[in-house]
Design a protein around this motif. Structure first.
Motif, PDB file in Angstrom:
ATOM      1  N   ARG A 114       0.659  -1.684   0.099  1.00  0.00           N
ATOM      2  CA  ARG A 114       0.329   0.128   0.180  1.00  0.00           C
ATOM      3  C   ARG A 114       0.646   1.189   0.234  1.00  0.00           C
ATOM      4  O   ARG A 114       0.330   2.242  -0.875  1.00  0.00           O
ATOM      5  N   VAL A 115       1.505   1.169   0.642  1.00  0.00           N
ATOM      6  CA  VAL A 115       2.832   2.518   0.858  1.00  0.00           C
ATOM      7  C   VAL A 115       3.274   2.833  -0.978  1.00  0.00           C
ATOM      8  O   VAL A 115       3.716   3.874  -1.132  1.00  0.00           O
ATOM      9  N   ILE A 116       3.688   1.683  -1.393  1.00  0.00           N
ATOM     10  CA  ILE A 116       4.401   1.734  -2.426  1.00  0.00           C
ATOM     11  C   ILE A 116       3.528   2.083  -3.682  1.00  0.00           C
ATOM     12  O   ILE A 116       3.732   3.631  -4.368  1.00  0.00           O
ATOM     13  N   GLY A 117       2.431   1.676  -2.928  1.00  0.00           N
ATOM     14  CA  GLY A 117       1.132   1.849  -4.139  1.00  0.00           C
ATOM     15  C   GLY A 117       1.284   3.698  -4.518  1.00  0.00           C
ATOM     16  O   GLY A 117       0.735   4.348  -4.685  1.00  0.00           O
ATOM     17  N   ALA A 118       1.095   4.497  -2.889  1.00  0.00           N
ATOM     18  CA  ALA A 118       0.868   5.069  -2.676  1.00  0.00           C
ATOM     19  C   ALA A 118       2.333   6.418  -3.540  1.00  0.00           C
ATOM     20  O   ALA A 118       1.945   7.728  -3.731  1.00  0.00           O
ATOM     21  N   PHE A 119       3.017   5.809  -3.692  1.00  0.00           N
ATOM     22  CA  PHE A 119       4.476   6.765  -3.459  1.00  0.00           C
ATOM     23  C   PHE A 119       4.360   6.487  -5.006  1.00  0.00           C
ATOM     24  O   PHE A 119       4.334   7.602  -6.039  1.00  0.00           O
ATOM     25  N   ASP A 120       3.661   5.924  -6.070  1.00  0.00           N
ATOM     26  CA  ASP A 120       3.467   5.439  -6.713  1.00  0.00           C
ATOM     27  C   ASP A 120       2.969   6.697  -7.460  1.00  0.00           C
ATOM     28  O   ASP A 120       3.226   6.914  -8.757  1.00  0.00           O
ATOM     29  N   ALA A 121       1.545   6.416  -7.688  1.00  0.00           N
ATOM     30  CA  ALA A 121       0.490   7.413  -7.900  1.00  0.00           C
ATOM     31  C   ALA A 121       0.766   8.397  -7.643  1.00  0.00           C
ATOM     32  O   ALA A 121       0.396   9.342  -8.100  1.00  0.00           O
ATOM     33  N   ALA A 122       1.804   9.210  -6.562  1.00  0.00           N
ATOM     34  CA  ALA A 122       2.006  10.374  -6.591  1.00  0.00           C
ATOM     35  C   ALA A 122       3.270  10.625  -7.416  1.00  0.00           C
ATOM     36  O   ALA A 122       2.978  11.965  -7.799  1.00  0.00           O
ATOM     37  N   PHE A 123       3.876   9.816  -7.397  1.00  0.00           N
ATOM     38  CA  PHE A 123       4.579  10.374  -9.440  1.00  0.00           C
ATOM     39  C   PHE A 123       4.041  10.421 -10.518  1.00  0.00           C
ATOM     40  O   PHE A 123       3.777  10.557 -11.346  1.00  0.00           O
ATOM     41  N   ARG A 124       2.903   9.484 -10.470  1.00  0.00           N
ATOM     42  CA  ARG A 124       2.475   9.652 -11.291  1.00  0.00           C
ATOM     43  C   ARG A 124       1.158  11.007 -11.731  1.00  0.00           C
ATOM     44  O   ARG A 124       0.611  10.990 -13.111  1.00  0.00           O
ATOM     45  N   ARG A 125       1.026  11.117 -10.616  1.00  0.00           N
ATOM     46  CA  ARG A 125      -0.199  12.413 -10.896  1.00  0.00           C
ATOM     47  C   ARG A 125       1.115  14.152 -11.446  1.00  0.00           C
ATOM     48  O   ARG A 125       0.690  14.749 -11.680  1.00  0.00           O
ATOM     49  N   GLU A 126       2.036  13.737 -11.074  1.00  0.00           N
ATOM     50  CA  GLU A 126       2.832  14.627 -11.136  1.00  0.00           C
ATOM     51  C   GLU A 126       3.764  14.204 -12.495  1.00  0.00           C
ATOM     52  O   GLU A 126       4.146  15.749 -13.381  1.00  0.00           O
ATOM     53  N   ARG A 136       8.181  17.558  -5.992  1.00  0.00           N
ATOM     54  CA  ARG A 136       7.325  16.632  -5.413  1.00  0.00           C
ATOM     55  C   ARG A 136       7.447  15.536  -6.395  1.00  0.00           C
ATOM     56  O   ARG A 136       7.520  14.181  -5.713  1.00  0.00           O
ATOM     57  N   ALA A 137       7.629  15.552  -7.545  1.00  0.00           N
ATOM     58  CA  ALA A 137       8.192  14.442  -8.044  1.00  0.00           C
ATOM     59  C   ALA A 137       9.794  14.007  -8.116  1.00  0.00           C
ATOM     60  O   ALA A 137       9.670  12.209  -8.596  1.00  0.00           O
ATOM     61  N   VAL A 138      11.018  14.657  -7.577  1.00  0.00           N
ATOM     62  CA  VAL A 138      12.020  13.945  -6.834  1.00  0.00           C
ATOM     63  C   VAL A 138      12.057  13.677  -6.219  1.00  0.00           C
ATOM     64  O   VAL A 138      12.142  12.035  -5.281  1.00  0.00           O
ATOM     65  N   ASP A 181      10.697  17.521 -19.599  1.00  0.00           N
ATOM     66  CA  ASP A 181      10.998  15.837 -21.348  1.00  0.00           C
ATOM     67  C   ASP A 181      10.885  14.808 -20.015  1.00  0.00           C
ATOM     68  O   ASP A 181      10.233  14.089 -20.495  1.00  0.00           O
ATOM     69  N   ARG A 182      11.840  14.394 -18.803  1.00  0.00           N
ATOM     70  CA  ARG A 182      12.217  13.071 -18.719  1.00  0.00           C
ATOM     71  C   ARG A 182      10.885  12.689 -17.875  1.00  0.00           C
ATOM     72  O   ARG A 182      10.444  11.725 -17.891  1.00  0.00           O
ATOM     73  N   LEU A 183      10.556  14.042 -17.288  1.00  0.00           N
ATOM     74  CA  LEU A 183       9.053  13.569 -16.665  1.00  0.00           C
ATOM     75  C   LEU A 183       7.971  13.013 -17.432  1.00  0.00           C
ATOM     76  O   LEU A 183       7.095  12.061 -16.784  1.00  0.00           O
ATOM     77  N   ALA A 184       7.619  13.391 -17.795  1.00  0.00           N
ATOM     78  CA  ALA A 184       6.754  13.857 -19.102  1.00  0.00           C
ATOM     79  C   ALA A 184       7.222  12.228 -20.149  1.00  0.00           C
ATOM     80  O   ALA A 184       6.067  11.446 -20.356  1.00  0.00           O
TER      81      ALA A 184
END
Length: 230
Positions: A114-126, A136-138, A181-184
């Motif tokens: 669940r913790v891993i999934g939450a961080f994955d979702a946070a990165f995806r939002r950015e 926040r992405a970093v 560009d790397r983020l997107a």
């Protein structure tokens, strides 16, 4: 009495030194300090509300970790990364971090997932945002990787990875922060999603492959920017 007071003083000093070390280490691993950045020991001491002594102790440890260096003029700075050093560290990361991801797939608990999934979702939002917040992405990227590695249930292995990120983290995270560009389009979001799915499925080989693709993709992007020193 004198001996007892001296002992208390030593314990306090060690505690402060450790605190400063942890704070600076997190800044370096998390990319808040970039290659070439200089550190004022007095500014660090004032910001953390400590004397200069624990700061000197922490910096000495970080110099030994190769996370900081002292220049001939005694200035303390984040080392500039050369291309050859970057490629060496990347090769080591591919062995160590991919093994950690494989072990995470075998040992991860539901709570850790669940913790891993939450961080994955946070990165995806950015990554999908029209106006992403690079900081926040970093942070989400770093938190996701280390949540995966901690789920390996191998603290010594996580310590080794922290040592690698102390050396390479400023380059990885500077690039992510200054290269929209790397983020997107860098592929990290897709690699992260595959890693999370593999861990959830208990598929160690797939988790290993996803983290490998993430590391290799980021390394190729960074090399292509030309920001590494000769």
């Amino acid at each position: 009495m004198v001996a007892a007071l001296a002992q208390v003083g030593r314990i306090e000093r060690i505690t402060l030194g450790e605190r400063v070390y942890e704070e600076l280490r997190d800044l370096i691993i998390g990319g808040d300090l970039a290659p070439g950045d200089k550190l004022s020991l007095r500014s660090v001491a004032d910001t953390l509300g400590v004397s200069i002594m624990p700061v000197r102790e922490a910096v000495s440890r970080l110099v030994a970790d190769e996370a900081l260096e002292v220049l001939p003029n005694r200035a303390v700075t984040v080392p500039v990364m050369t291309g050859s050093k970057f490629r060496e560290l990347t090769r080591i990361r591919l062995v160590i971090e991919c093994f950690a991801a494989e072990q995470a797939a075998l040992n991860c608990s539901p709570a850790e997932l669940r913790v891993i999934g939450a961080f994955d979702a946070a990165f995806r939002r950015e990554a999908r945002s029209d106006e992403p917040d690079p900081k926040r992405a970093v942070r989400a990227n770093k938190d996701l990787h280390f949540a995966i590695y901690r789920a390996s249930r191998m603290p010594s292995l996580v310590g080794i990875i922290e040592g690698l990120w102390l050396k390479i983290g400023p380059v990885l995270n500077l690039d992510l922060r200054v290269s929209p560009d790397r983020l997107a389009h860098g592929g990290a979001e897709a690699h992260h999603a595959r890693a999370v799915a593999a861990i959830e499925a208990r598929d160690g080989r797939a988790a290993q492959a996803a983290i490998s693709a993430d590391i290799e993709g980021a390394a190729a992007f960074i090399e292509a920017t030309g920001r590494l020193a000769p």
